[in-house]
Design a protein around this motif. Sequence first.
Motif, PDB file in Angstrom:
ATOM      1  N   ALA A 127       2.376   1.418  -3.602  1.00 34.33           N
ATOM      2  CA  ALA A 127       1.224   2.398  -4.443  1.00 34.33           C
ATOM      3  C   ALA A 127       0.880   3.876  -4.186  1.00 34.33           C
ATOM      4  N   THR A 128       0.640   4.015  -2.669  1.00 30.03           N
ATOM      5  CA  THR A 128       0.070   5.278  -3.337  1.00 30.03           C
ATOM      6  C   THR A 128       1.068   6.228  -2.720  1.00 30.03           C
ATOM      7  N   GLY A 129       2.680   5.889  -2.980  1.00 29.56           N
ATOM      8  CA  GLY A 129       3.586   6.987  -2.995  1.00 29.56           C
ATOM      9  C   GLY A 129       4.310   7.654  -1.799  1.00 29.56           C
ATOM     10  N   LEU A 130       3.611   6.692  -0.462  1.00 34.68           N
ATOM     11  CA  LEU A 130       3.921   7.230   0.794  1.00 34.68           C
ATOM     12  C   LEU A 130       5.918   7.421   1.151  1.00 34.68           C
ATOM     13  N   ALA A 142       6.452   7.242  -8.692  1.00 33.41           N
ATOM     14  CA  ALA A 142       6.168   6.406  -9.094  1.00 33.41           C
ATOM     15  C   ALA A 142       7.250   6.386 -10.316  1.00 33.41           C
ATOM     16  N   ARG A 162       2.536   9.221 -16.675  1.00 36.45           N
ATOM     17  CA  ARG A 162       3.335  10.032 -14.664  1.00 36.45           C
ATOM     18  C   ARG A 162       3.496  11.206 -14.833  1.00 36.45           C
ATOM     19  N   TYR A 200       0.815  -1.114   0.089  1.00 39.58           N
ATOM     20  CA  TYR A 200      -0.132   0.428   0.013  1.00 39.58           C
ATOM     21  C   TYR A 200       1.291   1.289   0.117  1.00 39.58           C
ATOM     22  N   ALA A 201       1.992   0.770   0.806  1.00 42.32           N
ATOM     23  CA  ALA A 201       2.841   2.700   0.797  1.00 42.32           C
ATOM     24  C   ALA A 201       4.165   2.771  -0.762  1.00 42.32           C
TER      25      ALA A 201
END
Lengths: 308, 101
Positions: free
Chosen positions: A130-133, A233, A269, A127-128
């Motif tokens: 994929a969401t760019g955290l 990304a 992107r 999740y981190a």
Amino acid sequence: MNTNDGGSPVTSEPHAHPPGAAQRLALHLIGRAASHAPAHLAGRLLEEWFADFPLHAGAVAQLRFAAGCCWATSIISREHRLAIPLAAGSASGSGAVGLHLPWQSTPNTRRNLIVVLILLLHGAAIYALATGLVPPMARHATGGLVAHFVDEPQAAPVTPPINPSPFTVPTLNPPIPQPLVPDDTAATIDATPVAPTPQPQSGSGEAPVPAVHRVPGGPGKGFPNTEDYYPPASLRFGETGLAAMQVCVGADGRLSGNPRITESSGSARLDEGALRLARAGSGHYRAATENGRAVSSCFPLRVRFELR
Amino acid sequence: MGRPDRDVRMSLQTLRVLEAFLEQPADELSGADLQKRGRLASGTLYPILLRLESAGWFVSRWEAVDPSVAGRPRRRLYRLTPTGLRRASEVFGSFSRGVLA
């Protein structure tokens, strides 16, 4: 004292000399652990652990041994609860343990818990990512990036044509007014003849148009840092490219329209990152000038995303 | 004794216990001996001993000493049964073939 499982009463202390505080604590823990074991094993474990205890030298080793006994009791008790009792007498005499432990059919709750925790950690990591955290981490890992702006080439000053095509001004021939004399009137009318309207001069002599000195617009002071708009990304995937846009800016340095991509970088992107940069720079553009006066204009803006 | 011969889940700690016994299959070892040979914590060792005993791989007995004379409690001594010896040998044999049974 406990005489279960063929054990004799524990009549001897593990050590002959007076025990220290750590040893007393360890012995207390061992006794407590054994007392919490299943009833038919309590006496056996107590004597066995007391017998094995003196072989551990040092307070730390003895306390570790005692702590291990506590842990062993918890495991043995749990497995005993899951067990199907065999014949009651099998636990006595020769020392056999009357436990039927379904080793491979009963789910191991601790192992399942660990598996669930591992899955949760993997999920959180995915999740981190994929969401760019983690863009700051990725940025440091890539060692930086570069974005270039390409200025519009200087436009040549606008000069009026040297030999404009000649044109002719038509000559007007106004009619000469004639005094009206009615047929049945004898009166005369003093008519003043109307002076003719001055005629413009015909010919080719126009006033010269002054030259326009034009300075194109571009990113100005306070324009956002381009590195902040490198898509996370793209950083992770190592994407680079050049995105060209058309940007329309008013005299106040603000966007007068939505910037648009005129030449894609090859990555959606990166294109989006360039557009976000262009939009974020609204108000920080240097407006184009004509003879020193700020004017609205459109100019190309090219952003190169590059990893170093 | 009529104890069942069941499969035992093989963990690294269980293998260490079996390995300690296979060095001298006829020896009787106490828990303290096994702790030293297998470098196992007591919290791990004693449940394994009980499992292997209930599965019929081990038998145990009290040490033949008088606590009042010896001045210490009797030790519990464990020994491989023929079944345990055979099964343990099979387990380690499967490792030598590169296959975990």
